[in-house]
Design an enzyme around this catalytic site. Structure first.
Site, PDB file in Angstrom:
ATOM      1  N   GLU A  63       3.166  67.972  14.489  1.00  0.00           N
ATOM      2  CA  GLU A  63       1.249  67.265  14.575  1.00  0.00           C
ATOM      3  C   GLU A  63       1.199  67.341  16.127  1.00  0.00           C
ATOM      4  OE1 GLU A  63       4.176  65.194  13.416  1.00  0.00           O
ATOM      5  OE2 GLU A  63       3.909  63.474  14.357  1.00  0.00           O
ATOM      6  N   ASN A  64       1.905  67.911  17.286  1.00  0.00           N
ATOM      7  CA  ASN A  64       1.535  67.513  18.308  1.00  0.00           C
ATOM      8  C   ASN A  64       0.513  68.997  18.838  1.00  0.00           C
ATOM      9  OD1 ASN A  64       4.728  68.058  18.692  1.00  0.00           O
ATOM     10  ND2 ASN A  64       3.979  68.282  20.799  1.00  0.00           N
TER      11      ASN A  64
END
Lengths: 214, 234
Positions: free
Chosen positions: A47-48
């Site tokens: 998700e980064n």
């Protein structure tokens, strides 16, 4: 007898289907990547800001600009794409990710999840967990069935602040596998090797139906 | 107007004031404006509200500004890597507003795009929804979150040019593009300022309109968790 961390991860890996886009949380969920069947093509999202997450790098490949959401160094694959955090959560919130595997501190029989905060004690934050459970199509929780002192973690109602309400579809613990259907409650569908239904009942506060033969 | 400044100290000159809101790009220690954070500390500015996904570690990144107590409030999604942060917060010395990571990213994106609020299902039924307007769309409940605009955004990119066009590298992009757009003033630090025309216009991540000042600087790029695998012997 019960499942260890790797066996729990291996069981979770069986929920990954061919063509899935999958987000794996930190801890045991990360181990799921080691157990994906060779015949199954899965793309891991971090998700980064990455789709197509590769394995840990060799020592001479380590790149400070290439980490996963647990801040561990990783590698890219030929299919990899990079993007911003806003784009990343657009695909999460927008329902484009097929499956998320997360850890938990408590799960209720209605599928409520608590995994981000112990008031007055642990201040870490929810990170992306609230967005993931709100947006991803299917949420699988992997957790120890009870605390070290034997206190149940599968409860009628969560006692800790929630990450999401009625969001969990499946719980995999060291003792077995539960399915949760909105409005229908919790169902024990599988027992870990050497575990019987009474073992599970003893360590569970939540009400659940039994769909396995002991 | 010249956007290139000689160093981080010069680039912050005249931009800081006590009580301001600063957005600081990065995820963990990846893609943080290392040099501008140190320069911000050295201005002595106080009572900062800092918007950043994380809070650095004790001795790097935003940890510097926590050590000196220049931060009054943090708006973050995850601060688990910083012991000093936890201590200050539990002792009531630091305000903390937790935002879900996607909500935080979207608040920055919305702020930069002139959108004062948006509805999201993230956090519905949790304490994150407390006090927020709720609205149903298609039978599902959503909560109203607001856009954020900072007084100053400090971002880190891989390459930039004199117009402020920026290109990020791998997962070091993270919050930087939205925060660049959401700053009333944005200062970027890059590993290399390249000649105008050498960045492919089709591949620019942040157009220069969002960047008012830019510096080239050295980066330590500290790694939080160095995880490797063994090479199989031939």
């Amino acid at each position: 007898m019960a499942w260890d961390r790797n066996q729990m991860a291996a069981r979770a890996a069986r929920e990954l289907k061919d063509g899935f886009y999958v987000n794996l949380g930190i801890g045991i969920p990360t181990l799921v990547a080691n157990h994906i069947d060779e015949g199954i093509d899965v793309t891991l999202q971090s998700e980064n800001g990455m789709l197509g997450m590769g394995p840990f790098p060799y020592d001479d490949e380590v790149d400070a600009d290439l980490i996963n959401a647990g801040k561990q160094t990783i590698t890219e694959l030929r299919r990899t794409s990079y993007f911003s955090s806003a784009e990343s959560f657009a695909m999460i919130r927008g329902g484009h990710i097929d499956l998320s595997v997360l850890g938990a501190m408590e799960v209720s029989e209605k599928g409520d999840l608590a995994n981000w905060m112990i008031p007055g004690k642990m201040v870490k934050g929810m990170g992306g967990a609230m967005d993931l459970v709100a947006g991803v199509k299917r949420v699988v929780v992997v957790m120890d069935h009870a605390s070290k002192s034997g206190a149940p973690k599968l409860l009628h109602e969560c006692s800790l602040p929630l990450t999401g309400r009625a969001v969990v579809d499946m719980v995999i613990t060291n003792l077995g596998v539960f399915e949760i259907e909105t409005g229908k409650g919790m169902k024990l569908v599988e027992l870990a090797s050497g575990v019987c239904i009474d073992d599970v009942k003893e360590l569970t506060q939540a009400d659940f139906d039994v769909a396995v033969s002991s | 107007m010249k956007k290139i400044f000689p160093d981080a100290k010069a680039a912050l000159d005249g931009l800081v004031f006590d009580g301001m809101m600063v957005m600081s790009g990065g995820f963990g220690l990846c893609g943080i404006a290392e040099n501008l954070i140190i320069a911000l500390r050295d201005t002595g500015v106080t009572d900062l509200t800092v918007v950043s996904n994380n809070a650095g570690i004790d001795d790097f990144g935003l940890g510097y500004l926590l050590q000196t107590r220049q931060i009054k409030k943090m708006i973050s999604s995850y601060v688990g890597e910083n012991k000093e942060f936890e201590r200050q917060y539990l002792a009531g010395e630091l305000e903390l507003e937790f935002n879900p990571q996607g909500t935080l990213a979207e608040r920055c994106r919305a702020g930069g795009a002139g959108i004062p609020g948006f509805y999201t299902k993230t956090g519905v039924g949790t304490i994150i929804a407390d006090g927020k307007e709720q609205k149903d769309f298609g039978g599902e409940t959503y909560i109203l979150e607001t856009g954020l605009v900072s007084d100053l955004s400090i971002v880190k990119a891989w390459k930039g040019d004199e117009q402020g066009n920026l290109v990020f590298r791998k997962t070091a992009r993270n919050f930087n593009p939205m925060m660049a757009a959401a700053g009333k003033v944005t200062v970027a630090e890059v590993e290399e300022i390249v000649p105008l025309g050498s960045l492919n216009p089709d591949c620019i991540h942040t157009p220069g309109i969002y960047v008012q000042r830019i510096i080239q600087a050295e980066h330590e790029k500290r790694i939080e968790q160095r995880t490797v695998r063994e090479r199989e012997s031939a």
